[in-house]
Motif scaffolding. Structure first.
Motif, mmCIF file in Angstrom:
data_model
loop_
_atom_site.group_PDB
_atom_site.id
_atom_site.type_symbol
_atom_site.label_atom_id
_atom_site.label_comp_id
_atom_site.label_asym_id
_atom_site.label_seq_id
_atom_site.Cartn_x
_atom_site.Cartn_y
_atom_site.Cartn_z
ATOM 1 N N GLU A 52 12.823 -1.384 4.268
ATOM 2 C CA GLU A 52 11.673 -2.259 4.514
ATOM 3 C C GLU A 52 10.881 -2.490 3.233
ATOM 4 O OE1 GLU A 52 10.814 -3.990 7.008
ATOM 5 O OE2 GLU A 52 12.145 -3.224 8.573
ATOM 6 N N LEU A 53 10.640 -1.423 2.480
ATOM 7 C CA LEU A 53 9.852 -1.537 1.255
ATOM 8 C C LEU A 53 10.584 -2.346 0.186
ATOM 9 C CD1 LEU A 53 8.541 2.142 1.031
ATOM 10 C CD2 LEU A 53 7.250 0.137 1.758
ATOM 11 N N SER A 54 11.910 -2.301 0.202
ATOM 12 C CA SER A 54 12.705 -2.976 -0.831
ATOM 13 C C SER A 54 12.928 -4.454 -0.533
ATOM 14 C CB SER A 54 14.077 -2.298 -0.971
ATOM 15 O OG SER A 54 13.940 -0.948 -1.353
ATOM 16 N N GLU A 55 12.740 -4.827 0.715
ATOM 17 C CA GLU A 55 13.049 -6.209 1.108
ATOM 18 C C GLU A 55 12.231 -7.218 0.299
ATOM 19 O OE1 GLU A 55 13.524 -8.822 5.228
ATOM 20 O OE2 GLU A 55 12.144 -7.117 5.154
ATOM 21 N N GLU A 56 12.940 -8.087 -0.419
ATOM 22 C CA GLU A 56 12.319 -9.151 -1.222
ATOM 23 C C GLU A 56 11.286 -8.596 -2.211
ATOM 24 O OE1 GLU A 56 10.797 -12.175 1.343
ATOM 25 O OE2 GLU A 56 12.758 -12.606 2.241
ATOM 26 N N ASN A 57 11.517 -7.384 -2.685
ATOM 27 C CA ASN A 57 10.601 -6.768 -3.648
ATOM 28 C C ASN A 57 11.417 -6.170 -4.792
ATOM 29 O OD1 ASN A 57 8.804 -4.999 -5.060
ATOM 30 N ND2 ASN A 57 7.461 -4.962 -3.285
ATOM 31 N N ALA B 40 0.827 -1.209 0.000
ATOM 32 C CA ALA B 40 0.000 0.000 0.000
ATOM 33 C C ALA B 40 0.862 1.259 0.000
ATOM 34 C CB ALA B 40 -0.915 -0.002 1.223
ATOM 35 N N ILE B 41 1.953 1.250 0.747
ATOM 36 C CA ILE B 41 2.835 2.417 0.830
ATOM 37 C C ILE B 41 3.509 2.671 -0.513
ATOM 38 C CG2 ILE B 41 4.953 3.302 1.896
ATOM 39 C CD1 ILE B 41 4.054 1.732 4.459
ATOM 40 N N ALA B 42 3.992 1.602 -1.134
ATOM 41 C CA ALA B 42 4.611 1.763 -2.449
ATOM 42 C C ALA B 42 3.595 2.233 -3.483
ATOM 43 C CB ALA B 42 5.237 0.440 -2.884
ATOM 44 N N ARG B 43 2.396 1.693 -3.417
ATOM 45 C CA ARG B 43 1.343 2.055 -4.373
ATOM 46 C C ARG B 43 0.946 3.516 -4.240
ATOM 47 N NH1 ARG B 43 -1.828 -1.809 -3.097
ATOM 48 N NH2 ARG B 43 -3.175 -0.620 -1.691
ATOM 49 N N GLU B 44 1.048 4.071 -3.030
ATOM 50 C CA GLU B 44 0.702 5.473 -2.807
ATOM 51 C C GLU B 44 1.785 6.433 -3.283
ATOM 52 O OE1 GLU B 44 -1.957 7.106 -1.757
ATOM 53 O OE2 GLU B 44 -3.168 5.288 -1.560
#
Length: 284
Positions: free
Chosen positions: A247-252, A216-220
Motif C-alpha cells: 500500500e505504501l509503495s503504490e505509485e510512490n 504520514a506512515i512513511a514519514r513516521e
C-alpha cells in the motif's frame, strides 16, 4: 464429547444462567467468572464448542445486561466471556450483535476501568470482523486510539485489530483515525513483541487507498520495521507487513526506492516462494 456429555454440559450451563439471572449483583460476578473460564476452553481439535454451548444455553442476554448493570468485576468477566464467544465465528458474532452487545461494549470502552476497557476491546475486535458490525463500532475511534496510547500490550493489540477492521473500506474512518493520532502509536508498536502483527494489520488498512495516511506512515519511519517483520517467524505479521508495504509503495517512487535500498526486495521474493498461500498473496 459424546451425546451424554453434551447434554450434561447443557444442563449445567442452563442452571448457571438461571442462577445468573436470579442472584444479587455481587453473586452474579462469581457466576460470570465461571462462565468466562468455561468459554475460553477449546476442544482437542481447537474448536470452541464451549462458546457455542453458551449461546445455545441462552447466556448472551444476561451477560450483556451485566455490561451495563454489573460490578466492575462482573463487567470484566462478562466482557471476557463475550469476547471468547465471538472469537472466530461469524455466526456467534452475529448472535452477539443481534442481542445488543455492541452498544454496551462501546460504553465500557469509554467508561470502564482499564481492565474492563481491555476486555471490551477484545470483544469488539472480533465483532468488528463483519462489515455490518464494523459500522456502529466506527463511533469508537477516540477510545480505541486512547488504548493504543495508554493501554497495556493486550489492550493495544485488541484496539489495533479493531482499528484495522473499522478502517477497511471506510475512508472517513481512515481520516478520523489518522487525525486522532494513531499513526505514530501504531508505528511504535511495530517493534514491540506480540503486538507487532496487529499494528502492521492496522497500518495496512489505515493506508489502503489513503494518500494522507500513507505519507504520514512513511514519514513516521514505518518502512524499516515493516521490512523486519517480513523476515520474522510470524506468518500473520509477514502478511500484514507485506500488505502495508504494498500500500505504501503504490505509485510512490520514493517509498519504492526506500524498500529497495533497505533490502526489502529479497524478503518479498522469499514470501512469494514460501509455503504459505496467505503470505504469497500478500507479497504479490
Amino acid at each position: 464429547m459424546d451425546l451424554e456429555g453434551l447434554m450434561s454440559m447443557h444442563d449445567t450451563l442452563v442452571e448457571e444462567i438461571r442462577t445468573l439471572k436470579s442472584v444479587p449483583m455481587e453473586a452474579k460476578e462469581k457466576v460470570a467468572i465461571r462462565l468466562a473460564a468455561f468459554a475460553s476452553k477449546q476442544d482437542a481439535n481447537g474448536e470452541s464448542s464451549h462458546a457455542a454451548a453458551l449461546v445455545k444455553a441462552g447466556a448472551l442476554g444476561p451477560l450483556i445486561q451485566m455490561l451495563s448493570k454489573g460490578t466492575d468485576g462482573g463487567q470484566l468477566a462478562a466482557a471476557t466471556t463475550l469476547g471468547h464467544v465471538g472469537a472466530g465465528s461469524a455466526a456467534r458474532q452475529t448472535a452477539l450483535a443481534d442481542a445488543g452487545a455492541i452498544p454496551a461494549l462501546i460504553v465500557l470502552l469509554r467508561t470502564g476501568s482499564n481492565k474492563v476497557q481491555q476486555q471490551a476491546a477484545f470483544a469488539l475486535s472480533s465483532l468488528s470482523e463483519l462489515p455490518a458490525h464494523a459500522a456502529p463500532i466506527r463511533t469508537a475511534v477516540a477510545p480505541l486510539v486512547r488504548l493504543l496510547r495508554q493501554g497495556i500490550d493486550d489492550a493495544k493489540m485488541h484496539a489495533a485489530v479493531c482499528v484495522a477492521n473499522i478502517c477497511a473500506g471506510a475512508s472517513s474512518v481512515q481520516d478520523d483515525v489518522g487525525r486522532a493520532g494513531a499513526v505514530p502509536l501504531l508505528v511504535a508498536m511495530l517493534t514491540s513483541g506480540k503486538i507487532q502483527s496487529s499494528a502492521a494489520f492496522a497500518l495496512s488498512q489505515l493506508s489502503a487507498g489513503h494518500a494522507v495516511n500513507k505519507e504520514a506512515i512513511a514519514r513516521e519511519g514505518a518502512i524499516a520495521p515493516l521490512l523486519q517483520l517480513l523476515s520474522g517467524a510470524n506468518v500473520a505479521a509477514q502478511c500484514h507487513a507485506a500488505t502495508a508495504i504494498a500500500e505504501l509503495s503504490e505509485e510512490n517512487g520514493e517509498v519504492q526506492q526506500s524498500v529497495a535500498k533497505a533490502g526489502g526486495i529479497f524478503p518479498l521474493l522469499s514470501l512469494l516462494s514460501g509455503r504459505s498461500p496467505q503470505a504469497q498473496a500478500s507479497a504479490a
